[in-house]
Design a protein around this motif. Structure first.
Motif, PDB file in Angstrom:
ATOM      1  N   SER A 112     -10.509 -15.970   8.055  1.00  0.00           N
ATOM      2  CA  SER A 112     -10.372 -14.577   7.625  1.00  0.00           C
ATOM      3  C   SER A 112      -8.923 -14.108   7.593  1.00  0.00           C
ATOM      4  CB  SER A 112     -11.215 -13.666   8.524  1.00  0.00           C
ATOM      5  OG  SER A 112     -10.775 -13.724   9.881  1.00  0.00           O
ATOM      6  N   ALA A 113      -8.176 -14.292   8.674  1.00  0.00           N
ATOM      7  CA  ALA A 113      -6.810 -13.783   8.739  1.00  0.00           C
ATOM      8  C   ALA A 113      -5.896 -14.500   7.750  1.00  0.00           C
ATOM      9  CB  ALA A 113      -6.270 -13.923  10.158  1.00  0.00           C
ATOM     10  N   ASP A 114      -6.032 -15.808   7.664  1.00  0.00           N
ATOM     11  CA  ASP A 114      -5.190 -16.566   6.737  1.00  0.00           C
ATOM     12  C   ASP A 114      -5.466 -16.161   5.292  1.00  0.00           C
ATOM     13  OD1 ASP A 114      -3.384 -18.917   6.076  1.00  0.00           O
ATOM     14  OD2 ASP A 114      -5.222 -19.527   5.044  1.00  0.00           O
ATOM     15  N   THR A 115      -6.713 -15.850   4.976  1.00  0.00           N
ATOM     16  CA  THR A 115      -7.056 -15.466   3.614  1.00  0.00           C
ATOM     17  C   THR A 115      -6.448 -14.120   3.240  1.00  0.00           C
ATOM     18  OG1 THR A 115      -9.101 -16.755   3.679  1.00  0.00           O
ATOM     19  CG2 THR A 115      -8.968 -15.003   2.041  1.00  0.00           C
ATOM     20  N   VAL A 116      -6.414 -13.185   4.182  1.00  0.00           N
ATOM     21  CA  VAL A 116      -5.759 -11.898   3.909  1.00  0.00           C
ATOM     22  C   VAL A 116      -4.275 -12.103   3.624  1.00  0.00           C
ATOM     23  CG1 VAL A 116      -5.048  -9.715   4.972  1.00  0.00           C
ATOM     24  CG2 VAL A 116      -7.427 -10.478   5.137  1.00  0.00           C
ATOM     25  N   ARG A 117      -3.623 -12.967   4.382  1.00  0.00           N
ATOM     26  CA  ARG A 117      -2.209 -13.260   4.125  1.00  0.00           C
ATOM     27  C   ARG A 117      -2.027 -13.957   2.773  1.00  0.00           C
ATOM     28  NH1 ARG A 117       1.522 -12.012   7.165  1.00  0.00           N
ATOM     29  NH2 ARG A 117       1.144 -11.256   9.264  1.00  0.00           N
ATOM     30  N   TRP A 118      -2.944 -14.825   2.446  1.00  0.00           N
ATOM     31  CA  TRP A 118      -2.906 -15.493   1.145  1.00  0.00           C
ATOM     32  C   TRP A 118      -3.004 -14.470   0.015  1.00  0.00           C
ATOM     33  CZ3 TRP A 118      -7.239 -16.055  -2.280  1.00  0.00           C
ATOM     34  CH2 TRP A 118      -7.031 -16.931  -3.348  1.00  0.00           C
ATOM     35  N   LEU A 119      -3.875 -13.480   0.180  1.00  0.00           N
ATOM     36  CA  LEU A 119      -4.013 -12.433  -0.824  1.00  0.00           C
ATOM     37  C   LEU A 119      -2.756 -11.581  -0.926  1.00  0.00           C
ATOM     38  CD1 LEU A 119      -7.711 -11.292  -0.275  1.00  0.00           C
ATOM     39  CD2 LEU A 119      -6.766 -12.419  -2.289  1.00  0.00           C
ATOM     40  N   ALA A 120      -2.114 -11.347   0.201  1.00  0.00           N
ATOM     41  CA  ALA A 120      -0.839 -10.619   0.152  1.00  0.00           C
ATOM     42  C   ALA A 120       0.163 -11.379  -0.708  1.00  0.00           C
ATOM     43  CB  ALA A 120      -0.295 -10.421   1.558  1.00  0.00           C
ATOM     44  N   GLY A 121       0.119 -12.697  -0.647  1.00  0.00           N
ATOM     45  CA  GLY A 121       0.987 -13.519  -1.478  1.00  0.00           C
ATOM     46  C   GLY A 121       0.628 -13.475  -2.943  1.00  0.00           C
ATOM     47  N   ARG A 122      -0.581 -13.004  -3.255  1.00  0.00           N
ATOM     48  CA  ARG A 122      -0.998 -12.843  -4.657  1.00  0.00           C
ATOM     49  C   ARG A 122      -0.690 -11.440  -5.171  1.00  0.00           C
ATOM     50  NH1 ARG A 122      -1.669 -16.799  -2.595  1.00  0.00           N
ATOM     51  NH2 ARG A 122       0.279 -17.169  -3.664  1.00  0.00           N
ATOM     52  N   GLY A 123      -0.080 -10.615  -4.331  1.00  0.00           N
ATOM     53  CA  GLY A 123       0.309  -9.280  -4.766  1.00  0.00           C
ATOM     54  C   GLY A 123      -0.571  -8.152  -4.284  1.00  0.00           C
ATOM     55  N   LEU A 124      -1.630  -8.442  -3.501  1.00  0.00           N
ATOM     56  CA  LEU A 124      -2.440  -7.349  -2.971  1.00  0.00           C
ATOM     57  C   LEU A 124      -1.660  -6.601  -1.895  1.00  0.00           C
ATOM     58  CD1 LEU A 124      -4.629  -8.996  -4.500  1.00  0.00           C
ATOM     59  CD2 LEU A 124      -6.239  -8.210  -2.759  1.00  0.00           C
ATOM     60  N   GLN A 125      -1.849  -5.290  -1.849  1.00  0.00           N
ATOM     61  CA  GLN A 125      -1.114  -4.429  -0.922  1.00  0.00           C
ATOM     62  C   GLN A 125      -2.058  -3.889   0.145  1.00  0.00           C
ATOM     63  OE1 GLN A 125       0.471  -1.745  -3.974  1.00  0.00           O
ATOM     64  NE2 GLN A 125       2.506  -2.567  -3.570  1.00  0.00           N
ATOM     65  N   TRP A 126      -1.529  -3.720   1.366  1.00  0.00           N
ATOM     66  CA  TRP A 126      -2.367  -3.413   2.514  1.00  0.00           C
ATOM     67  C   TRP A 126      -1.887  -2.175   3.259  1.00  0.00           C
ATOM     68  CZ3 TRP A 126      -6.571  -6.426   2.503  1.00  0.00           C
ATOM     69  CH2 TRP A 126      -6.493  -7.642   1.817  1.00  0.00           C
ATOM     70  N   ARG A 127      -2.827  -1.547   3.967  1.00  0.00           N
ATOM     71  CA  ARG A 127      -2.522  -0.365   4.772  1.00  0.00           C
ATOM     72  C   ARG A 127      -3.494  -0.301   5.940  1.00  0.00           C
ATOM     73  NH1 ARG A 127      -5.848   4.254   3.827  1.00  0.00           N
ATOM     74  NH2 ARG A 127      -7.616   3.729   2.494  1.00  0.00           N
ATOM     75  N   LEU A 128      -3.153   0.492   6.937  1.00  0.00           N
ATOM     76  CA  LEU A 128      -4.104   0.805   8.003  1.00  0.00           C
ATOM     77  C   LEU A 128      -4.990   1.955   7.539  1.00  0.00           C
ATOM     78  CD1 LEU A 128      -1.918   0.549  11.231  1.00  0.00           C
ATOM     79  CD2 LEU A 128      -3.714  -1.002  10.490  1.00  0.00           C
ATOM     80  N   MET A 129      -6.286   1.859   7.838  1.00  0.00           N
ATOM     81  CA  MET A 129      -7.266   2.806   7.307  1.00  0.00           C
ATOM     82  C   MET A 129      -7.487   3.948   8.308  1.00  0.00           C
ATOM     83  SD  MET A 129      -9.871   0.109   5.496  1.00  0.00           S
ATOM     84  CE  MET A 129     -10.449   1.318   4.313  1.00  0.00           C
TER      85      MET A 129
END
Length: 497
Positions: A112-129
């Motif tokens: 799970s955690a590695d996949t979120v980082r992988w997505l960040a490398g694809r340009g997805l942007q993240w925030r605290l909800m």
């Protein structure tokens, strides 16, 4: 026949795009077939808040992911309790009552955690909800329930950035492509047609199924979920009717998981019944019920609103609402609790609500039996254990009635009173096909079906009766990534299965 594309992906939501990214990374040529027109694309993912559940040991693990202004401003005052891989696995087992497949669950939580980082490398942007998962407590923004991080701009931002990344990687997307069949005999082939009825076929090296469940088909809901489910509202895309899922079964895929339950929530009673609102998306949900009470038309409570943090109960309480008279329920608050409600949900318009200076007046406006409501509220108020109220933690402030309210019980006694009418909104179904730890689809004998992979809501065996909030998008990303990678390796003859 030579393949027209190395990998053909059926479905253009979060799972499908993750498969597309992963396949393109392996050097494969990729075609995505999306049933909806471009203006209505994105699958259920478009309608979400963009929440991803993944393992986090501390805030330091994720601080580098954020570039959202509000998150940056509040970081020093934010408290994220550790949420380990073991915690995630325990929650999966706990909320499904042990009905989650151990192998698939291990894949989900460990990646799970590695996949979120992988997505960040694809340009997805993240925030605290903050607006969904935290309350101010002791001057700090305290998060709860193991669900902290989401995509900037929710599901809309998720799909927009997925689409941009896929196109930049050379993925071809054909919208309005309704898949009518596929064959795995010899060279894999997919048949589809456009809105004008023109039939088309495309040859592939491997196929990834990411077309969702059957939640948008009233007939299939009645068949698999049971009587009455045809009346539930569809909170997401109207194109997830289960057609591709049925094609997979006809091709030999093994059905797997719980086909009798689904993710369903408290949804605005006036919402469109057969598909979500593209503008409001997730704002039509009503999820501040843990700090109020929920009653039916007779004025009776029927669930423990404070049994757990919201993101562990909201996906199963839709079913309880559907079982009430007229399939309706009402979330009630007073002047004390109303300021704590989620603004993006309870301040949105249109909304099915009423405000009154007395409980009988509120009941009359909403269609609740006034005498029944007054009796329920009087008993509830009188039974509350006097402990400090703190919505950020399990505060033990319980109401000793039946059903009990285990936490966050506040007396409804200060006018004006606020009521919100809700129905059952279906998000996605839990039954799907059986896959292994590479997302390769298995047949009824447990053997791999060469060249066929699945991801997202088409994967069965992870959820049953309930699910931990935010784990659906994470599952789509984890198994989408696996499906795309291994489909590409199969198509490029780099693996044998």
């Amino acid at each position: 026949m030579p393949a027209d594309y190395d990998v053909v992906i059926i479905g253009g939501g979060n799972a499908g795009f993750c498969a597309a990214h992963a396949a393109a990374e392996q050097g494969a040529s990729v075609l995505m077939l999306e049933r909806a027109p471009e203006t209505e694309a994105g699958g259920n993912s478009f309608y979400t808040a963009g929440a991803f559940r993944f393992a986090i040991d501390s805030l330091d693990d994720v601080v580098d992911l954020f570039d959202d202004e509000i998150t940056t401003e509040r970081l020093s005052d934010s408290v994220l309790p550790p949420y380990t891989v073991a915690d995630f696995r325990h929650d999966m087992e706990r909320v499904t009552e042990g009905r989650c497949d151990p192998l698939l669950t291990d894949v989900l939580v460990s990646r799970s955690a590695d996949t979120v980082r992988w997505l960040a490398g694809r340009g997805l942007q993240w925030r605290l909800m903050y607006e969904r998962q935290s309350y101010l407590s002791g001057g700090k923004w305290v998060f709860s329930g193991g669900l902290y991080v989401g995509t900037v701009s929710g599901g809309k931002g998720l799909i927009a950035r997925h689409t941009a990344a896929a196109r930049a990687a050379g993925v071809e997307i054909r919208y309005g492509a309704d898949v009518t069949g596929f064959s795995l005999t010899g060279q894999p082939m997919v048949n589809y047609r456009f809105g004008d009825g023109k039939a088309t076929q495309v040859y592939a090296g491997a196929i990834v199924l990411a077309a969702g469940g059957f939640e948008s088909s009233p007939e299939r809901r009645e068949k698999y979920l049971g009587a009455g489910w045809g009346a539930a509202m569809v909170r997401g895309c109207p194109t997830n009717t289960g057609d591709v899922l049925e094609l997979a079964l006809a091709a030999g895929a093994a059905p797997y998981g719980d086909w009798t339950s689904c993710h369903s929530v408290a949804w605005d009673a006036g919402a469109p019944p057969q598909g979500g609102n593209r503008e409001l998306t997730n704002q039509l949900t009503r999820q501040s019920y843990p700090i109020g009470i929920v009653v039916n038309t007779a004025g009776e409570r029927f669930v423990d609103e404070g049994a757990d943090f919201r993101n562990y109960t909201y996906a199963k309480y839709g079913k309880e609402i559907l079982a009430q008279p007229e399939g309706r329920a009402f979330q009630l608050f007073d002047a004390t609790t109303r300021p704590l409600l989620r603004k993006e949900e309870y301040d949105s318009t249109p909304i099915s609500d009423a405000v009154a200076d007395s409980l009988p007046e509120l009941a009359t406006k909403l269609g609740i039996d006034p005498d029944g409501l007054v009796e329920t509220v009087d008993a509830f108020n009188a039974s509350i254990i006097d402990k400090p109220f703190d919505p950020a933690v399990f505060d033990g402030r319980a109401a000793q009635v039946m059903p009990p309210k285990s936490n966050w019980a506040m007396a409804l006694q200060t006018p004006p009173y606020y009521g919100y009418a809700v129905g059952c909104g279906v998000t996605f179904t839990f039954g799907g096909v059986h896959v292994d730890d590479t997302a390769n689809v298995l047949d009824r004998d447990g053997s791999s079906i060469r060249g066929l992979y699945a991801a997202g809501e088409m994967v069965g065996g992870l959820f049953s009766g309930n699910y931990p909030g935010g784990s659906g998008l994470t599952s789509g990303a984890v198994f989408g990534r696996l499906a795309g990678e291994h489909a590409a390796l199969t198509a490029l003859n780099k693996v044998s299965g």
